[in-house]
Design a protein around this motif. Structure first.
Motif, PDB file in Angstrom:
ATOM      1  N   TYR A 102       0.517  -1.336  -0.371  1.00 41.30           N
ATOM      2  CA  TYR A 102       0.117   0.152  -0.252  1.00 41.30           C
ATOM      3  C   TYR A 102       0.273   1.682  -0.076  1.00 41.30           C
ATOM      4  O   TYR A 102       0.266   2.829  -0.175  1.00 41.30           O
ATOM      5  CB  TYR A 102      -0.733  -0.043   0.800  1.00 41.30           C
ATOM      6  CG  TYR A 102      -1.918  -1.030   1.503  1.00 41.30           C
ATOM      7  CD1 TYR A 102      -3.140  -1.319   0.455  1.00 41.30           C
ATOM      8  CD2 TYR A 102      -2.152  -1.726   2.340  1.00 41.30           C
ATOM      9  CE1 TYR A 102      -4.228  -2.267   0.016  1.00 41.30           C
ATOM     10  CE2 TYR A 102      -2.740  -3.828   2.002  1.00 41.30           C
ATOM     11  CZ  TYR A 102      -3.512  -3.159   1.032  1.00 41.30           C
ATOM     12  OH  TYR A 102      -4.289  -4.418   1.326  1.00 41.30           O
ATOM     13  N   ASP A 103       2.380   1.334   0.375  1.00 40.63           N
ATOM     14  CA  ASP A 103       3.059   2.476   0.567  1.00 40.63           C
ATOM     15  C   ASP A 103       2.924   3.313  -1.014  1.00 40.63           C
ATOM     16  O   ASP A 103       2.900   2.419  -2.163  1.00 40.63           O
ATOM     17  CB  ASP A 103       3.760   2.123   0.919  1.00 40.63           C
ATOM     18  CG  ASP A 103       5.119   3.845   2.062  1.00 40.63           C
ATOM     19  OD1 ASP A 103       5.222   3.780   0.269  1.00 40.63           O
ATOM     20  OD2 ASP A 103       4.628   4.257   2.800  1.00 40.63           O
ATOM     21  N   ARG A 104       2.957   4.329  -0.687  1.00 41.39           N
ATOM     22  CA  ARG A 104       4.072   5.250  -2.388  1.00 41.39           C
ATOM     23  C   ARG A 104       4.679   4.992  -2.620  1.00 41.39           C
ATOM     24  O   ARG A 104       5.149   4.831  -3.840  1.00 41.39           O
ATOM     25  CB  ARG A 104       3.033   6.584  -1.923  1.00 41.39           C
ATOM     26  CG  ARG A 104       4.015   7.228  -1.377  1.00 41.39           C
ATOM     27  CD  ARG A 104       3.669   9.025  -0.955  1.00 41.39           C
ATOM     28  NE  ARG A 104       4.796   9.355  -0.271  1.00 41.39           N
ATOM     29  CZ  ARG A 104       5.920   9.750   0.076  1.00 41.39           C
ATOM     30  NH1 ARG A 104       6.454   9.565  -1.376  1.00 41.39           N
ATOM     31  NH2 ARG A 104       7.014   9.966   1.078  1.00 41.39           N
ATOM     32  N   ARG A 105       5.642   4.861  -1.782  1.00 39.79           N
ATOM     33  CA  ARG A 105       6.990   4.093  -2.704  1.00 39.79           C
ATOM     34  C   ARG A 105       7.325   2.120  -2.840  1.00 39.79           C
ATOM     35  O   ARG A 105       7.899   1.741  -2.839  1.00 39.79           O
ATOM     36  CB  ARG A 105       7.960   4.447  -1.068  1.00 39.79           C
ATOM     37  CG  ARG A 105       8.158   5.787  -0.998  1.00 39.79           C
ATOM     38  CD  ARG A 105       9.026   5.679   0.406  1.00 39.79           C
ATOM     39  NE  ARG A 105       7.686   5.639   1.576  1.00 39.79           N
ATOM     40  CZ  ARG A 105       8.274   5.516   2.485  1.00 39.79           C
ATOM     41  NH1 ARG A 105       9.875   6.042   2.905  1.00 39.79           N
ATOM     42  NH2 ARG A 105       7.783   5.201   3.356  1.00 39.79           N
ATOM     43  N   ARG A 106       5.560   1.638  -2.503  1.00 44.63           N
ATOM     44  CA  ARG A 106       6.552   0.608  -2.973  1.00 44.63           C
ATOM     45  C   ARG A 106       7.101   0.287  -4.335  1.00 44.63           C
ATOM     46  O   ARG A 106       7.802  -1.158  -5.047  1.00 44.63           O
ATOM     47  CB  ARG A 106       4.242   0.303  -3.036  1.00 44.63           C
ATOM     48  CG  ARG A 106       4.122   0.550  -4.278  1.00 44.63           C
ATOM     49  CD  ARG A 106       2.967  -0.174  -4.083  1.00 44.63           C
ATOM     50  NE  ARG A 106       2.545  -1.386  -4.266  1.00 44.63           N
ATOM     51  CZ  ARG A 106       2.690  -2.463  -5.382  1.00 44.63           C
ATOM     52  NH1 ARG A 106       2.281  -1.435  -6.552  1.00 44.63           N
ATOM     53  NH2 ARG A 106       2.174  -3.482  -5.276  1.00 44.63           N
ATOM     54  N   ASP A 107       6.781   1.314  -5.582  1.00 40.42           N
ATOM     55  CA  ASP A 107       7.623   0.655  -6.640  1.00 40.42           C
ATOM     56  C   ASP A 107       8.726   0.561  -6.587  1.00 40.42           C
ATOM     57  O   ASP A 107      10.111  -0.466  -6.508  1.00 40.42           O
ATOM     58  CB  ASP A 107       6.755   0.971  -7.789  1.00 40.42           C
ATOM     59  CG  ASP A 107       5.331   1.014  -8.251  1.00 40.42           C
ATOM     60  OD1 ASP A 107       5.175  -0.298  -7.746  1.00 40.42           O
ATOM     61  OD2 ASP A 107       4.987   1.826  -9.246  1.00 40.42           O
ATOM     62  N   GLU A 108       9.501   1.283  -5.858  1.00 41.22           N
ATOM     63  CA  GLU A 108      10.893   1.956  -5.993  1.00 41.22           C
ATOM     64  C   GLU A 108      11.310   0.847  -4.346  1.00 41.22           C
ATOM     65  O   GLU A 108      12.560   0.593  -4.817  1.00 41.22           O
ATOM     66  CB  GLU A 108      10.503   3.425  -4.847  1.00 41.22           C
ATOM     67  CG  GLU A 108      12.254   3.612  -4.680  1.00 41.22           C
ATOM     68  CD  GLU A 108      11.959   4.717  -4.211  1.00 41.22           C
ATOM     69  OE1 GLU A 108      13.166   5.580  -3.305  1.00 41.22           O
ATOM     70  OE2 GLU A 108      11.537   5.575  -4.163  1.00 41.22           O
ATOM     71  N   GLU A 109      10.271   0.685  -3.755  1.00 41.64           N
ATOM     72  CA  GLU A 109      11.306  -0.683  -2.783  1.00 41.64           C
ATOM     73  C   GLU A 109      10.969  -2.138  -3.055  1.00 41.64           C
ATOM     74  O   GLU A 109      11.685  -2.706  -3.166  1.00 41.64           O
ATOM     75  CB  GLU A 109       9.623  -0.958  -1.412  1.00 41.64           C
ATOM     76  CG  GLU A 109      10.301  -1.795  -0.478  1.00 41.64           C
ATOM     77  CD  GLU A 109      11.700  -1.062   0.146  1.00 41.64           C
ATOM     78  OE1 GLU A 109      12.375  -2.695   0.845  1.00 41.64           O
ATOM     79  OE2 GLU A 109      12.034   0.211   0.404  1.00 41.64           O
TER      80      GLU A 109
END
Length: 289
Positions: free
Chosen positions: A63-70
């Motif tokens: 769910y976090d907005r940084r998920r793709d980067e993570e």
């Protein structure tokens, strides 16, 4: 008494949740024997984000907005990015001596050549392709475009920087080093003549929207990448390659990889220097001989 922070431990349920999320995002599959690997390597990401444990980390990935980067950072931790210039010499000789001359005849009027290095890691492969084409010296007046892509943000940044240490040159003839590189304090920097032919981008092979923006390709290199996928993911990626290639275009896989039981949409070409796959020509002319 000294305080010791409790050690993180990935439960079976958390392992399945995180494994399936990664798989659905990019096709990378981890079997049950990989639980220890994810436990050890993703534990540092849990600590990095100051999360309470793997369950909270799963929620972060979902769910976090940084998920793709993570998830791109996870790829750095879970995949091998070992590569070097001029890898698999027989296949490269087939490319320069047989594939390129054939494409030049087929595309004489259009005079464009587009090549995609999928899963290019730190960039040695697309830059090798560019050096080989420049060395051939027969494409003056042609529009040549080489696209290198990888899901990992870290290796993409390395490729864009274009500076390499001696470990990358284990199979490189000295003349290429002298012609196409400049020695710096950081290492050997690829020259602008090569860089101008190559575009490096971060790309997930499961991202259909990004793949659609690539346009049609004449040759796709995807070497030692699909070995990380299960059968279903391999078929999905190979279908994407088929859609991206022009009729009669070539797909070059690693020597340990094949399309057996994956696709019947390619012909196996037995060239003088190597065996490669070719998309059946959809214009009605069949597979060029």
């Amino acid at each position: 008494m000294p305080y010791f922070e409790p050690e993180l431990q990935l439960t079976e349920e958390e392992f399945r949740l995180i494994r399936d999320l990664i798989y659905n995002h990019c096709g990378l599959f981890f079997d049950d024997d990989s639980k220890y690997l994810l436990d050890r390597r993703l534990g540092q990401r849990v600590t990095h984000h100051n999360l309470a444990g793997f369950r909270e980390y799963y929620q972060f990935l979902k769910y976090d907005r940084r998920r793709d980067e993570e998830i791109a950072d996870i790829m750095d931790l879970l995949t091998t990015n070992e590569t070097y210039f001029f890898r698999e010499a027989f296949q490269l000789r087939a490319f320069t001596d047989e594939i390129v001359p054939e494409l030049m005849k087929v595309k004489q009027r259009e005079r464009t050549l587009r090549i995609w290095s999928a899963g290019c890691s730190t960039g040695e492969e697309p830059y090798t392709i560019a050096m080989l084409l420049l060395e051939m010296g027969c494409l003056h007046g042609w529009r040549v475009e080489i696209v290198g892509s990888d899901i990992s943000h870290r290796v993409v940044q390395h490729a864009r920087k274009g500076i390499y240490t001696k470990a990358s040159f284990r199979a490189t003839d000295e003349r290429y080093l002298k012609r196409f590189f400049t020695e710096t304090d950081e290492g050997y920097r690829i020259c602008d003549e090569v860089r101008e032919l190559v575009t490096i981008s971060q790309m997930n092979l499961f991202d259909a929207n990004r793949l659609a923006l690539l346009g049609k390709m004449d040759v796709i290199f995807c070497r030692n990448v699909i070995i990380y996928f299960d059968q279903t993911s391999k078929k999905r990626v190979i279908e994407s390659f088929h859609n991206t290639l022009r009729g009669g275009g070539y797909l070059l896989l690693g020597h340990s990889e094949s399309l057996m039981n994956l696709s019947t949409a390619f012909a196996l070409r037995h060239l003088k220097n190597d065996m490669v796959y070719q998309k059946t020509d959809t214009t009605g002319g069949g597979v060029p001989k």
